[in-house]
Design an enzyme around this catalytic site. Structure first.
Site, short mmCIF file in Angstrom:
data_model
loop_
_atom_site.label_atom_id
_atom_site.label_comp_id
_atom_site.label_asym_id
_atom_site.label_seq_id
_atom_site.Cartn_x
_atom_site.Cartn_y
_atom_site.Cartn_z
N CYS A 84 40.35 -14.92 -11.67
CA CYS A 84 41.30 -15.40 -10.65
C CYS A 84 41.94 -14.25 -9.89
CB CYS A 84 42.36 -16.28 -11.30
SG CYS A 84 41.62 -17.63 -12.25
N HIS A 334 44.64 -23.51 -5.59
CA HIS A 334 44.12 -22.28 -6.21
C HIS A 334 42.60 -22.21 -6.12
CE1 HIS A 334 43.56 -18.94 -8.81
NE2 HIS A 334 43.53 -19.55 -9.96
#
Lengths: 388, 388
Positions: A84, A334
Site C-alpha cells: 500500500c 484506497h
C-alpha cells in the site's frame, strides 16, 4: 541540491469502476496532472509509478512503460511495489532524482484496479502484502492483523471501539466536499459501532473500502518552474522512508509502528522542521486504528494519546492539526497503488487553497503525507511547504 | 557527488531449485555479498531489491522488507519491478542514493523463483511483461515476440539462423568455467540448428532457460570504503535507463532497441567514456537475437554488423570485446529478477580478476552491464571501471 516543486496534481474519481483498466485510469489522472501543471508530456523525463497487484488484478506486470505510453510520455518509466506504500516510495525516488539534478520534470503516480476481482478476490490479493509462509497460510487477513494491533493498543494504553469509531465518523465528514471521494455520506458513532464486526474490535466501518482509481503529480525542479513561469508554490522539502519486519510475529510491539517513526524523523530532519510545525496531515488510515498509530508515529501525539484525538475533535477540520481532510483511505477510498500520490496531491491542494474543503480550515503552510505498506513494514513520509 | 564502489558480490547457483523460496535464495546471495564485502548487515542503510513475478510464483508481494529481514538488515527496503530489468533498475536507484550522499552502504539484489511454476506456468507468468490487452490475448509469447524481431532483422540486414547459433555456442562455451551457471556443457552449431523450433527462426537453443536463483552486490561510497579499509577497487561510473512502448505493435522498428541505446548513451556520458572504451560486456541475451540487438544498441557494432560478431569470434573469450563471459542468460541461466545484479557481479569479478574464466582473457579495466525488460521496453546500462 535542486528544490522539488509540485507543479500539478490529478486524480480520477475513487470508487467502483470494474470495467476500467489500469492504463485507462492512469491516463485520466496523469493527463489531468500534466494539464494542471501546464507541462507537455514531451517534457517529462521519467515516469515513477506505483502499483501493488496488477499481476493478479489484470494479468499485467511491467506497468512502467505501459503507463508512460498511456499519457504520451516517451521516456523511461519505473514501477515501484511496496504494497500500500507503492506510490509513496515512487515519490521518494522521484524527489531524489530531481534533487541530484538528474531530472527537471517528472510524472509520479499510481493506479490500482481492485473491484473487478470481487471482494473475496481483492481481500485474497491484498494478503500478498503480508508474509505468505508465516501469516497468510496461518489464516491471517489484513483486518485480522490490524485487529491484533488494536487489541495490543487497548491492552497497553486503554481505550475502546468508541474511540476508534470517532476516527471513521471524522473521515466520512471530511470526505463530504471531496468530489473524488468514494463515500460522501456522513455516518454516526452508533452506526460504526452497530456495523457488522469484521475482526473484533474492528467492524465494517473501521475498514477502508475496496477501490479503483489513479492519482498523479508533476514534480519539477525550482529552476524549471521559474524558467517556465509555472504556478508551483508548494515544495517537497522533506522525504523519509522506514522499514520493519514483514511478519507481525517477528516484531517486538504490535501497538507501535517504528517504520513510520523512522520515516517521519528522516523527513522532518530533511525539511528542517519538527512535528510541532505540522499544520495538516494525510495519513494511512486503512483501518481506524492505523490512523491512531500513524499520528503517534508522526510525533503529533505521544504513544497512547492519539486514540482520543478524533473524539476530542483535535484532528477534525475544526481542530489544531486536521488529519485526513480528504476523507482519508477510509472515506476517500484506497486504490492501493494510487494512495501515496493521492495523499501528496491532497496536501498540495490544501496548501494552495484549491482543495475542496470546509471553510473552517484556514491558511496552511506545512503539511505531511504518510503512506504505509502491509502492517507498516514499509512507510514513507513527505513534508510539503508553501515556499513561494 | 560521492563515487560508488562495488564492495562485494554474491550469488546462488543458478538452476532448478523448485523447493527453495525466494527468501531462502536471497538470503544465500545477500549474505555471500556482505561477507565478500566485509560489511556487517547492521551497517546496511537500505535494500534495493528486484523481483518480477513473486505474486504469481509464490503468492508473495511486498518483498522488500521480507528480503531485508532474510539477511538480517533492519533498514528500509524497496522492491523494483521492470520485468527482466527489475534488478538493473534497482542498481540504478541505489547508485543515485549513494551519489547524493544519502547513503554510504547499500545491499542491492534480486531473486526469481520460476521452476516451481512448471515450464508452461513460467512461460505464462513471463507473458505479463508484455501488453496483456494487445499482445498476450492475441496469443503472443516471448519466444514469438523475439522471433518477430529476428525476422525483421534478417529482412533489413540479411543473415540467418546459423549466425544466431554462434551466439548460443559462444555463451555455452563461456559458461564452462562458471561454477554458478545452469548449463556447463559445450554445444555445437549443428546442435543449435537441429534443436526443436520454438518460434521460427528461434529454436530451443536460441532461448535462455527457466531458472531459480538470486544475486546481490554491496554498493558503498568511496569514503566508506576508504574509512573501513574495504577492498573495493571497482566503481560504478555510469548509469543509464531507457524506455520504450510496451507493445511491439506500437513501435516503429522491430530490429532496433532504442531503449537500450538511450540507456547506453546516458551511461557512457555519465562515465565520460565512449563505446570504444568498453573492454567487456554482459548483455541481456534472453534469446540469441537479443544479444545481437544489445551489442548494436550499446554502440559496440553498427546496425546490421552485430549479427556476425560471434561467428567471426569477436565477442568470444578470444575476441576484442568478449560478450557474456559468464555464459549470459543463455547458459548461466535467467532467474528474471536476479539477472541485472548478476551481470553487475560478473563484470565486477571480471575486472578484479576473481571471475572464473578462461586464461585467454587478459586484464580488463572497463566493463558494461546491460539489462532489458520485456521486448526491451525497459533497459538499464551500467559502466564499471577499475579505479583503485
Amino acid at each position: 541540491m535542486s528544490e522539488v516543486r509540485v507543479a500539478g496534481t490529478g486524480m480520477t474519481d475513487f470508487g467502483r469502476f470494474p470495467e476500467r483498466t489500469g492504463r485507462d485510469l492512469f491516463a485520466e489522472a496523469g493527463l489531468a496532472a500534466l494539464d494542471d501543471a501546464g507541462v507537455d508530456p514531451g517534457d517529462v523525463e521519467h515516469v515513477f509509478f506505483g502499483n501493488f497487484m496488477g499481476e493478479l488484478a489484470e494479468h499485467q506486470g511491467h506497468m512502467g512503460p505501459l503507463m508512460a505510453e498511456a499519457v504520451g510520455v516517451n521516456a523511461p518509466a519505473t514501477r515501484y511495489e511496496a504494497a500500500c506504500a507503492s506510490s509513496g516510495v515512487a515519490v521518494r525516488e522521484a524527489v531524489r532524482s530531481v534533487r541530484t539534478g538528474e531530472s527537471d520534470v517528472l510524472l509520479v503516480g499510481g493506479t490500482e484496479r481492485m473491484t473487478n476481482m470481487g471482494t473475496a478476490g481483492a481481500t485474497e490479493g491484498l494478503s500478498i502484502a503480508a508474509d505468505d509462509l508465516y501469516e497468510i497460510r496461518a489464516g491471517m487477513t489484513f483486518p485480522g492483523a490490524y485487529a491484533l494491533m488494536a487489541r495490543a493498543y487497548f491492552e497497553e494504553f486503554g481505550g475502546d471501539s468508541t474511540d476508534l469509531a470517532h476516527v471513521a465518523v471524522k473521515n466520512h465528514e471530511h470526505a463530504l466536499p471531496n468530489e473524488h471521494a468514494q463515500f460522501r455520506s456522513a455516518i454516526t458513532v452508533d452506526q460504526v459501532l452497530d456495523a457488522p464486526r469484521i475482526a473484533d474490535p474492528l467492524g465494517l466501518y473501521d475498514s477502508c473500502p475496496i477501490t479503483d482509481g489513479a492519482s498523479a503529480v508533476v514534480l519539477v525542479s525550482e529552476a524549471f518552474a521559474e524558467r517556465n513561469g509555472l504556478d508551483a508554490s508548494v515544495a517537497v522539502t522533506g522525504s523519509g522512508q522506514g522499514g520493519d519486519k514483514l511478519a507481525l510475529q517477528d516484531r517486538e510491539y504490535f501497538a507501535r509502528t517504528p517504520a513510520s517513526t523512522a520515516a517521519a524523523e528522516e523527513a522532518y530532519a530533511d525539511a528542517g522542521i519538527t512535528a510541532d510545525d505540522v499544520e495538516v496531515a494525510e495519513v494511512h488510515d486503512c483501518f481506524t486504528i492505523a490512523e491512531v498509530l500513524a499520528i503517534e508515529s508522526l510525533g503529533l501525539y505521544d504513544p497512547g494519546e492519539g486514540l482520543g484525538a478524533a473524539r476530542r475533535g483535535e484532528t477534525t477540520r475544526h481542530g489544531d492539526v486536521p488529519v485526513n481532510l480528504s476523507g482519508g483511505l477510509k472515506a476517500k477510498g484506497h486504490p492501493v497503488g494510487a494512495t501515496g500520490v493521492a495523499q501528496l496531491a491532497s496536501i498540495t491542494n490544501l496548501l494552495t487553497g484549491t482543495h475542496a474543503r470546509s471553510p473552517d480550515v484556514g491558511d496552511l503552510r506545512v503539511g505531511v503525507a504518510h503512506n504505509a505498506g502491509g502492517t507498516v513494514a514499509s512507510a514513507t513520509v513527505h513534508v510539503l511547504e508553501v515556499v513561494a
